[in-house]
Design a protein around this motif. Structure first.
Motif, PDB file in Angstrom:
ATOM      1  N   VAL A 219       4.047   8.490   3.634  1.00  0.00           N
ATOM      2  CA  VAL A 219       5.303   8.007   3.796  1.00  0.00           C
ATOM      3  C   VAL A 219       4.707   6.959   3.989  1.00  0.00           C
ATOM      4  O   VAL A 219       5.287   6.024   3.651  1.00  0.00           O
ATOM      5  CB  VAL A 219       5.512   8.561   5.160  1.00  0.00           C
ATOM      6  N   VAL A 220       3.340   6.993   4.463  1.00  0.00           N
ATOM      7  CA  VAL A 220       3.201   5.104   4.621  1.00  0.00           C
ATOM      8  C   VAL A 220       2.962   4.332   3.856  1.00  0.00           C
ATOM      9  O   VAL A 220       2.792   3.503   2.946  1.00  0.00           O
ATOM     10  CB  VAL A 220       1.930   5.219   5.684  1.00  0.00           C
ATOM     11  N   SER A 221       2.132   5.328   2.668  1.00  0.00           N
ATOM     12  CA  SER A 221       1.347   4.744   1.147  1.00  0.00           C
ATOM     13  C   SER A 221       3.408   4.802   0.711  1.00  0.00           C
ATOM     14  O   SER A 221       3.184   3.423  -0.297  1.00  0.00           O
ATOM     15  CB  SER A 221       0.970   5.999   0.335  1.00  0.00           C
ATOM     16  N   ALA A 222       4.167   5.108   0.653  1.00  0.00           N
ATOM     17  CA  ALA A 222       5.117   4.905   0.306  1.00  0.00           C
ATOM     18  C   ALA A 222       5.905   3.242   0.570  1.00  0.00           C
ATOM     19  O   ALA A 222       6.973   2.965  -0.073  1.00  0.00           O
ATOM     20  CB  ALA A 222       6.229   5.720   0.048  1.00  0.00           C
ATOM     21  N   ALA A 223       5.425   3.745   1.676  1.00  0.00           N
ATOM     22  CA  ALA A 223       6.248   1.905   2.286  1.00  0.00           C
ATOM     23  C   ALA A 223       6.276   0.384   1.751  1.00  0.00           C
ATOM     24  O   ALA A 223       6.875  -0.300   1.601  1.00  0.00           O
ATOM     25  CB  ALA A 223       5.764   2.029   3.958  1.00  0.00           C
ATOM     26  N   GLY A 224       4.396   0.683   1.320  1.00  0.00           N
ATOM     27  CA  GLY A 224       4.052  -0.507   0.202  1.00  0.00           C
ATOM     28  C   GLY A 224       4.597  -0.183  -0.927  1.00  0.00           C
ATOM     29  O   GLY A 224       4.766  -1.757  -1.544  1.00  0.00           O
TER      30      GLY A 224
END
Length: 292
Positions: free
Chosen positions: A55-60
């Protein structure tokens, strides 16, 4: 929680950020053999670590506009159905069977990374999304995710390229959405019967998230193909180690057991030879392309 476990979690996030998959295949061995977590709890915990990190990696990637939401959500919803079913089934299977299945998943991941033919050719951009194919593959990959705690990114990325007509960078970004959805669905299935030690899960997740952010920053700044090949060989060794650990000790004391082990060793040597030849062919093709 040891420093070695935290360092391993950073590597998990790093590879997820770089490749859109691959890092999750290290989470279960890290938790089982370094942190000392029981196998089924480690699978449940890995689903949480990988889900949050994705999720965090996809945000960027989302901020950069690289995610194809329609394809990702269709694939992800199908994967969630399979992953939830796998998460319900997994706790009722023997731990040794789950770890052996996970080791085979690691070996398949290693072969895909070492012997991959580079970036697949995307489908035509105007082609209709093959919903049935996406749903079927999503359910199958999701089932594997739920059973053994591996995100299946090495399967998702080529599928998105070939079925969704995506460039490689877009497929990597979209795969993180799919992996997150499948991981949380699988975790929901496991949590019905398997407790999670949050004192280990939360620090490991924080370290993996830091690695994921670093991987996202490094993507495009390093030679990804060489790194992928090296990581593939590392996963191959780790998969072999996990698989050997599941061999019953009594097997070593029988003639049939020794014969089976020798046959397995011969098969492993043949497979490594094939992978070396495969890697040599890739280098030769790359050289020929460089001269044209």
């Amino acid at each position: 929680m040891t420093a070695l476990t935290l360092a391993g979690a950073v590597v998990v996030g790093l590879t997820l950020g770089l490749f859109g998959g691959g890092g999750s295949i290290l989470t279960v061995p890290l938790l089982v053999y370094v942190a000392g977590v029981p196998a089924k709890a480690a699978i449940a915990m890995s689903l949480f670590v990988v889900g949050v990190t994705s999720v965090v990696s996809a945000a960027g990637h989302a901020r950069a506009g690289r995610i194809r939401w329609k394809t990702g959500l269709v694939f992800g919803l199908a994967g969630m159905a399979g992953a939830y079913g796998g998460g319900l089934l997994g706790p009722h299977l023997p731990a040794a069977m789950l770890l052996a299945g996970f080791a085979l998943m690691m070996l398949a991941t290693a072969v895909a990374m070492i012997c991959g033919r580079g970036t697949p050719e995307p489908a035509p951009a105007h082609k209709e999304l093959p919903i049935l194919h996406v749903v079927v593959e999503g359910v199958v990959v999701g089932l594997v995710t739920g059973l053994v705690g591996a995100g299946g990114g090495f399967l998702v990325v080529p599928a998105l390229v070939l079925l969704g007509g995506m460039p490689m960078g877009t497929a990597v970004a979209t795969s993180l959405v799919v992996i997150a959805m499948k991981s949380f669905a699988g975790l929901a299935g496991y949590l019905q019967t398997v407790p999670v030690d949050w004192s280990i899960a939360l620090p490991a997740t924080a370290a993996a998230v830091a690695g994921g952010l670093l991987g996202g920053w490094l993507a495009g700044r390093i030679h990804a193909d060489r790194l992928r090949t090296g990581f593939g060989w590392f996963v191959l060794v780790m998969g072999g180690f996990v698989l050997i650990q599941q061999v019953p000790p009594a097997l070593f004391h029988t003639a049939w057991g020794v014969t089976a082990l020798l046959a397995g060793a011969a098969a492993a040597i043949a497979a490594i030879t094939y992978l070396l030849l495969c890697q040599g062919r890739r280098a030769l093709r790359a050289g020929e392309l460089g001269r044209t």
